[in-house]
Design an enzyme around this catalytic site. Structure first.
Site, short mmCIF file in Angstrom:
data_model
loop_
_atom_site.label_atom_id
_atom_site.label_comp_id
_atom_site.label_asym_id
_atom_site.label_seq_id
_atom_site.Cartn_x
_atom_site.Cartn_y
_atom_site.Cartn_z
N LYS A 1 -14.26 1.69 14.28
CA LYS A 1 -13.04 0.81 14.43
C LYS A 1 -12.70 1.10 15.74
CE LYS A 1 -11.25 1.15 9.87
NZ LYS A 1 -10.54 1.59 8.94
N PHE B 1 -5.17 4.08 13.95
CA PHE B 1 -5.33 5.03 12.99
C PHE B 1 -6.55 4.73 12.11
CE2 PHE B 1 -2.04 8.64 12.74
CZ PHE B 1 -1.56 8.26 14.01
N LYS C 1 -12.33 -2.30 17.81
CA LYS C 1 -10.94 -3.01 18.44
C LYS C 1 -10.65 -2.44 19.80
CE LYS C 1 -9.09 -2.01 13.56
NZ LYS C 1 -8.09 -2.77 12.98
N LYS D 1 9.30 -17.76 -8.81
CA LYS D 1 8.79 -16.51 -9.39
C LYS D 1 7.52 -17.02 -10.45
CE LYS D 1 9.57 -12.59 -12.42
NZ LYS D 1 10.30 -11.98 -13.41
N ASN E 1 0.85 -1.28 -0.08
CA ASN E 1 0.11 0.19 -0.01
C ASN E 1 0.89 1.14 -0.11
OD1 ASN E 1 0.56 0.90 2.84
ND2 ASN E 1 -0.29 -1.16 3.15
N ASP F 1 -4.95 -6.02 5.33
CA ASP F 1 -6.15 -6.83 5.90
C ASP F 1 -6.10 -8.03 5.20
OD1 ASP F 1 -7.04 -4.47 7.37
OD2 ASP F 1 -7.87 -3.67 5.66
O1 C5P Z 1 -9.15 -2.17 10.18
P1 C5P Z 1 -8.31 -0.98 9.66
O2 C5P Z 1 -7.19 -1.74 9.05
O3 C5P Z 1 -8.94 0.08 8.98
O4 C5P Z 1 -7.74 -0.52 11.04
C1 C5P Z 1 -6.74 0.36 10.91
C2 C5P Z 1 -5.92 0.49 12.36
O5 C5P Z 1 -5.76 -0.92 12.81
C3 C5P Z 1 -4.48 1.20 12.01
O6 C5P Z 1 -4.08 1.56 13.48
C4 C5P Z 1 -3.83 -0.29 12.02
O7 C5P Z 1 -2.39 -0.16 12.14
C5 C5P Z 1 -4.35 -1.42 12.67
N1 C5P Z 1 -4.45 -2.46 12.04
C6 C5P Z 1 -4.02 -3.71 12.96
N2 C5P Z 1 -3.90 -5.18 12.22
C7 C5P Z 1 -4.44 -5.23 10.99
C8 C5P Z 1 -4.92 -4.20 10.27
C9 C5P Z 1 -4.93 -2.90 10.79
O8 C5P Z 1 -3.48 -3.50 14.00
N3 C5P Z 1 -4.38 -6.46 10.42
#
Ligand code: C5P
Length: 392
Positions: A332, A318, A336, A287, A209, A277
């Site tokens: 979120k 974030f 979380k 490859k 990304n 994600d």
């Molecule tokens: O769920 P999302 O990716 O949108 O959430 C963003 C936040 O969750 C960010 O702080 C990111 O660092 C954290 N995150 C995480 N583990 C993941 C995906 C995102 O801790 N697998």
């Protein structure tokens, strides 16, 4: 500690003006951006060229001729200041400030600024102790100005008394105090993540990304400067940060392992990293060749690092969004079970991936929203740490 702070240094017509050169040099070497404004009388004691050479920046001397290559007026100087310091300050400028006069550049800057103002008087002791000066100083103090009292000693006029410009250290610690550059995070162990994860699907390719890692680096650097013990877990190498323990990782799984280890005895975890994600379910050993017209990659969920880290530590996430910012961020925050979420609209100008600035809203667990203006990622970091310090 003063890195990235803009100090507008006002120099007025006292013999102590020469000491302002040493002060400006010290502040510049400490990493501050020093914008000097000199009154007409100050220029009789010390040349603007001296300050220009020490600060590597133009010096503003009057309202009507702004310095070359420099679109600076009293209003923009007032706005960019993190602090306005007048050193040395004469009885005259003190009187002007007390009564709200704006008849030259320096007094106009002070009237137009919302930054904290520090006044370091230097003058003959009888002038200093004169009731008019004392009442003017009392008025400035009442309005929230910081007065750095002059020292007692032999004065240029050969008299003995109070009126010598305060020592450089005393003035610098006043700047540290008002700009929040103090070691208020000493003893606090914090873990910060930075950058975008890379999820491989063959030995040479990955899904990634646009995250640059700048936000995470700014968080790590500012926490370290405030005295915290910092571990930075990052996918990118942006710059060397002495005093920060840096662990390099590539993907979400590795980041989770490092975060687990580092947070065992930490007080705060800030997940500024853009963690994938999903990751490819299978990673090819060699490859992948372009033999077919289409290629299907099956993806599976990565572990959610924030949700996996439990315990007493503060957890800050974030939410980089392109729409419905607050709503998505709040989802979120509760999903979380975070203490704070930093919501940023990554599609806004000057904000988000790769930019040096960010425009964010801090949303707390109890639903309080703190909307911050567009500011540097370093300043955003300090706002986040201020919040941490406040609730710790
Ligand atoms: O769920 P999302 O990716 O949108 O959430 C963003 C936040 O969750 C960010 O702080 C990111 O660092 C954290 N995150 C995480 N583990 C993941 C995906 C995102 O801790 N697998």
């Amino acid at each position: 500690m003063l890195r990235e702070k803009t100090v507008v240094l006002g120099i007025t017509g006292s013999i102590a003006a020469y000491k302002a050169a040493e002060l400006a040099s010290y502040l510049t070497q400490a990493g501050a951006k020093v914008e000097t404004v000199m009154t007409e009388a100050a220029q009789r004691f010390i040349s603007p060229l001296t300050l220009q050479s020490l600060n590597h920046r133009s010096v503003a001397c009057d309202m009507w001729t702004p310095p070359e290559n420099f679109d600076i007026t009293h209003v923009s100087l007032a706005q960019i200041a993190d602090v306005v310091l007048i050193a040395p300050a004469t009885a005259n400028i003190i009187a002007k400030l007390a009564h709200g006069l704006a008849d030259d550049l320096l007094s106009s800057v002070v009237l137009a600024t919302q930054a904290p103002v520090i006044v370091a008087p230097a003058m003959n002791s009888i002038m200093y102790l004169n009731q008019a000066t004392q009442e003017n100083l009392a008025l400035l103090k009442k309005r929230g100005y910081t007065i750095v009292e002059p020292e007692v000693g032999r004065l240029a006029c050969n008299e003995q008394g109070q009126g010598r410009l305060a020592a450089l250290d005393t003035i610098v610690s006043a700047i540290d105090r008002v700009t929040g550059c103090v070691e208020d995070m000493a003893g606090l162990k914090v873990v910060v993540t930075a950058g975008g994860t890379r999820e491989a699907f063959d030995p040479v390719r990955f899904i990634g990304n646009r995250s640059s890692g700048k936000m995470g680096y700014a968080l790590a650097e500012s926490a370290m400067q405030r005295g915290a013990e910092v571990t930075l877990i990052t996918t990118t190498e942006l710059k060397a940060l002495s005093g920060v323990q840096v662990r390099y990782v590539e993907n979400a799984e590795q980041m989770l392992e490092e975060v687990k280890k580092a947070t065992e005895d930490a007080a705060v975890l800030v997940m500024a990293a853009a963690v994938a994600d999903y990751r490819p379910k299978k990673v090819a050993q060699s490859k992948i060749k372009k033999t077919k017209d289409t290629l299907l990659l099956e993806l599976e969920r990565t572990p959610d690092i924030l949700s996996e880290i439990k315990g007493k530590l503060l957890r800050i996430g974030f939410a980089a969004e392109t729409d419905d910012l607050v709503h998505n961020a709040k989802r979120k925050l509760s999903g979380k079970k975070l203490d704070l979420i930093v919501a940023n609209d990554v599609s806004a100008q000057g904000s988000g991936f790769g930019a040096d600035s960010n425009k964010v809203i801090l949303i707390t667990r109890d639903g309080k929203e703190i909307e911050l203006p567009l500011m540097s990622k370093y300043e955003v970091s300090n706002k986040i740490w201020d919040w941490v310090i406040n609730i710790k």
